[in-house]
Motif scaffolding. Sequence first.
Motif, mmCIF file in Angstrom:
data_model
loop_
_atom_site.group_PDB
_atom_site.id
_atom_site.type_symbol
_atom_site.label_atom_id
_atom_site.label_comp_id
_atom_site.label_asym_id
_atom_site.label_seq_id
_atom_site.Cartn_x
_atom_site.Cartn_y
_atom_site.Cartn_z
ATOM 1 N N PRO A 158 0.965 -0.882 0.035
ATOM 2 C CA PRO A 158 -0.025 0.184 -0.576
ATOM 3 C C PRO A 158 1.103 0.846 0.158
ATOM 4 O O PRO A 158 0.434 1.701 -0.911
ATOM 5 N N SER A 209 1.852 6.158 -7.102
ATOM 6 C CA SER A 209 0.740 6.853 -7.891
ATOM 7 C C SER A 209 0.730 8.148 -7.631
ATOM 8 O O SER A 209 0.698 9.414 -8.457
ATOM 9 N N GLY A 210 0.930 8.989 -6.978
ATOM 10 C CA GLY A 210 1.046 9.847 -5.970
ATOM 11 C C GLY A 210 2.578 10.752 -6.561
ATOM 12 O O GLY A 210 2.332 12.132 -6.469
ATOM 13 N N GLY A 211 3.428 9.832 -7.011
ATOM 14 C CA GLY A 211 4.964 10.798 -6.901
ATOM 15 C C GLY A 211 4.774 10.364 -8.792
ATOM 16 O O GLY A 211 5.225 10.965 -9.559
ATOM 17 N N GLU A 212 6.209 9.272 -8.819
ATOM 18 C CA GLU A 212 6.780 8.361 -9.798
ATOM 19 C C GLU A 212 6.437 8.488 -11.175
ATOM 20 O O GLU A 212 6.409 8.517 -11.700
ATOM 21 N N LEU A 256 2.422 1.910 -3.331
ATOM 22 C CA LEU A 256 1.535 2.279 -4.570
ATOM 23 C C LEU A 256 1.112 2.825 -4.258
ATOM 24 O O LEU A 256 0.747 4.333 -4.896
ATOM 25 N N SER A 257 0.758 3.946 -3.342
ATOM 26 C CA SER A 257 0.246 5.508 -2.704
ATOM 27 C C SER A 257 1.146 6.143 -3.249
ATOM 28 O O SER A 257 1.301 7.460 -3.731
ATOM 29 N N LEU A 258 3.014 5.703 -2.659
ATOM 30 C CA LEU A 258 3.785 7.087 -3.194
ATOM 31 C C LEU A 258 3.882 6.952 -4.591
ATOM 32 O O LEU A 258 4.311 8.110 -4.966
ATOM 33 N N ASN A 306 -5.376 9.061 -0.587
ATOM 34 C CA ASN A 306 -5.313 8.585 -1.549
ATOM 35 C C ASN A 306 -6.105 9.052 -2.672
ATOM 36 O O ASN A 306 -5.274 8.732 -4.238
ATOM 37 N N MET A 314 -2.814 2.260 -12.944
ATOM 38 C CA MET A 314 -3.951 0.678 -13.244
ATOM 39 C C MET A 314 -3.164 -0.241 -13.326
ATOM 40 O O MET A 314 -3.686 -1.241 -12.204
ATOM 41 N N GLU A 362 8.202 14.315 -0.976
ATOM 42 C CA GLU A 362 6.405 14.155 -0.702
ATOM 43 C C GLU A 362 7.383 14.118 1.029
ATOM 44 O O GLU A 362 7.301 14.627 1.862
ATOM 45 N N TRP A 407 -7.293 4.396 -5.209
ATOM 46 C CA TRP A 407 -6.747 5.741 -6.821
ATOM 47 C C TRP A 407 -7.363 4.556 -7.973
ATOM 48 O O TRP A 407 -7.505 6.050 -8.869
ATOM 49 N N GLY A 459 3.538 10.038 -12.130
ATOM 50 C CA GLY A 459 3.816 11.612 -13.041
ATOM 51 C C GLY A 459 2.197 11.361 -13.820
ATOM 52 O O GLY A 459 2.820 11.435 -14.827
ATOM 53 N N SER A 460 1.309 10.689 -12.917
ATOM 54 C CA SER A 460 -0.171 11.414 -13.451
ATOM 55 C C SER A 460 -0.366 10.464 -14.895
ATOM 56 O O SER A 460 -1.066 10.372 -15.928
ATOM 57 N N GLU A 461 0.427 9.347 -14.729
ATOM 58 C CA GLU A 461 0.092 8.207 -16.127
ATOM 59 C C GLU A 461 -0.614 7.393 -15.480
ATOM 60 O O GLU A 461 -0.066 6.531 -14.315
ATOM 61 N N TRP A 462 -2.183 7.301 -15.441
ATOM 62 C CA TRP A 462 -2.887 6.125 -15.442
ATOM 63 C C TRP A 462 -2.704 5.133 -15.912
ATOM 64 O O TRP A 462 -3.236 4.355 -15.344
#
Lengths: 293, 285, 425
Positions: A242, A249-252, A245-247, B219, A261, C71, B107, A254-257
Amino acid sequence: MAEGAVKTGNVDNDGKVRAATRVKDRTWLLKHAILLVGILFMIFPFLWMLATSFKQGAEVYGINLIPREPTWANFTNLLKDTDYLRWYLNSTVVAMVVTASELFFDSMAGYALAKLRFPGRSIILMVILSTLMIPTEMLIIPWYMMFTKAGWIDTLWGVMLPGLISAFGVFLMTQFMSGIPGDLLDAARIDGLNEFGVWWHVALRLVKPALAALAILVFLGNWNAFLWPVIVIESSATRTLPVGLSLFSGGEAGSEWQLIMAAASLAVIPVLMVFAFFQRQIVQGIALTGMKS
Amino acid sequence: MALPLLFFLGVRIYPALLAFNVSLHEWDIMSRARPFVGLDNFRQLAADPVFWKAATNTFWYVAITVPAELALGLAVASLIQSVNKFQGFYRTVYFIPYITSTVAVSWVWRWLYFKNGGILNQLLLAVGLPAQPFLSGPAQALYSIAAVVVWQALGYQVIIFLAGLEMIPPTFKEAAKIDGANAWQIFRRITLPLLNPTIVFLAVLGTISSLQIFAQIMNMTSGGSGQGDLGGPLNSTLSLVVYIYSLAFYKFKMGYASAITVVLFAVILVVTLVQMKVLNRRIEY
Amino acid sequence: MRKRWQVVTVLALAATLFLVPGASGVFAKQVTIEYWQYYYESKAKTMDELIKIFEKQNPEIVVEHKTFPYEQFNQKVAISVPAGKGPDVVNLYYGWAPKYVEAGYLQPLPVDEFSPRMIENEFLPMVDAVKLNGKYWGLPTAVRALALFWNKDLFKEAGLDPNKPPRTWEQLQDYAVKMTKQDKGQLLQEGYAWNAGGQDNHVFVQVLLRQWGVNPFSPDNKKVLWNSKPGGYEAFEWWTNLATRYKVGEPEFMGDYRTAFISGKAAMMIDGSFALGTLKSKAKDINWGVTTLPVREANGVKSNFGSFWLNGLTVNARGEKREAAIKFLKFLTSPEVMKRWLTDVGELPARQALAEDADLQKDPIYGPFLAGLKYAHATFFVDETSERQALIDATNEVLLKGTNPRTALDQLVQAEQKVRDGYFK
């Protein structure tokens, strides 16, 4: 799929009555329809997650569920660029060790509290039960301070330690252990078993369903835990799934969904496969602990 | 027995006392001086608009999710119990969200809710409705998160309700039916009263877990260069626990953050005590 | 009976203790110092190589290099203070320096090794942002400035000259409107990647305000003057109008402004030199150019925002560790390392002589940034996170709640002033 009908227990007792109502019950189609719509709500997010994880380029934002040009690239990139497998391993280690530790200590303490007479027993039980009232949120700051001093920050040990014994588990096991008839234990004692042997060979066997239920709850809880791990973990190599996954998705990511996913799919799918195998035990276990507490 | 006892003293009791102690100090992790300030942190709290925003938001999380979970959970459980086929299948599928990682599903939902190009907005547009901001709109963000909480917790409620429903002897219902009661009357007069302990248990469990809501917010609305803060646009989704986290681990105000944990502790304690009162009465009855 | 029981508990305890990681070995006769920075691939890789060179030059010193996600970086450094387990040399955003100095975490640079005169003569004037209480608390390897990036393909598509980026803000607005694509209220393409949490935050404070005739802060940095003149309100209104009236961009579009630009969904953005690395590796499909920031009117005031990450000595560095840390710091701020940093990371050298290098000035990519450095201002932050958040909140008030920009600016100045008052009390 048919086991549901058997388990309601109605069929055996009142088979005839049931059959009669079924004929009258014309609403069954509507009921199934409502339930199926509900299922669509439950499942759609997962389908969309999978769909996006196989897409690339502009198609990521497309409305089609089935990718026109499905690709594994997101998954291979993910495994190549992140420590994903390491996070998996960490989560597995954490969940397994904590589960094993809880089964061992909780059941031992539960047995002692329920079946042994020793001075201070009720005080100990009180102390343990009182900790049920303390929310984890209140402890994270003190834990952080203590663990910093001890040098346990950013270690798996630091992630696991607070969960190695749980008041809820001890309470649950005490409840189940008190249900064991004393005669059975006495018989074992007469047979020459010491207290450890009685607990290990006799008591544990008799509360197996409860142990299984506790194991499921603890494993799931630790596999998905986020609040404490995200505080105590620093480096990528120590992350649990978790947190990773969180870090990511929120950082590395770079908004590439499509990458996010794919990462979510990898976190969800294996759990679902395990669930598919053990779903009956898991569901019954959850219901069991829910009822007892 | 000594080891578990030591464990609880060291890992639960002592840190809890430490939290009280820290809450009475100005305890900035970046400075060596940690003066005792008495109840100053609590006074500051009472005047802190962000704290009140977080508290109000948390109240709304509870007020929305708990009734919604109970109502939907009971409805789905009753439906599942009343159909003769595929009960196991339904139960299993409704349970899936509950066992999956909250971080992962948060997410996934963030992506479904995504304003420009997310599937929900594309579907809305496809049927001729205007697109919605969802998580990026201060007016909708909290509801959007609450919906995900309900979605994920529903399966658990269904399982427990099903267990509760199965414990109601079928003869009760049959007798009522013979007396000419209709389905609604049976539900209202027999099922609901007998399910009372289950409802109280689930309500308390739901309340406590909604009071502690954290991972979903972290999240679904944190990060992204547009918003910056952890609690969504203009703190619209900020919960108490997220505020505690950001104070303690982003702004390093350990004393102030601890004061809020003490408040949270008090609230949860009250909920638990009320639960015990209510439950005990039910069981005696 | 009881013994058996005890054996089990002892074994269990031993087994759990076994999981506690042992202390890492310490090598005799060598000094080990720790260096911390946040993780950014090219920065981390280059630093590893630089450390190897340094260790070869100084065989008695071992440098341990630790990185953390961006962060969490500030948090991790801050939390290591009371524990005394932190780094000896640390890489900090200059805006965080006042907090760390106030907390007694940094030690001033030794005057005999880094004399203020030497610093003022050889480094860019920007570095005086970390001159606090008359002392320097660290020095950067590299500095950064902002520039305007534009997507030539999208310019062409909209019938604009792909080789003529906007020179004034008015042109930027015109072009942005032309290149924005919408469908049923859904943004499909941004004319300008508008944001408040990214670099536009600094554009407003140090570029727009100055060009609208407002000095953002009093000379002693104690007063926030954004609304001290009508120009301040006009600048804020012009800036937020881009998002509200002209709707050329949304902060959350595609996740963040840089992603939008890289995906070819934003025609223009303002970003720092540090984005060059990402752009070079990820924006391969788009044809982009970079130029100096627009001005208000031709020949008007030019301004830019400069920033840097300083390398500072922490109070952990004492005795021979301090000696080693000072050597490492000298190495990190040497011209050789700066040159290497430019080619490998893409950040601009912090030494004046290097920044004025003629070849570099002519470079189509580095040139605009170097030009910007000449008139760049570094904001003196007292609490960078809170100050940035206040600005984001103010724009959200306008964008999401429809608050009047003037009211929002007044509230914003109040909030920013409160942060400053807390620091200067």
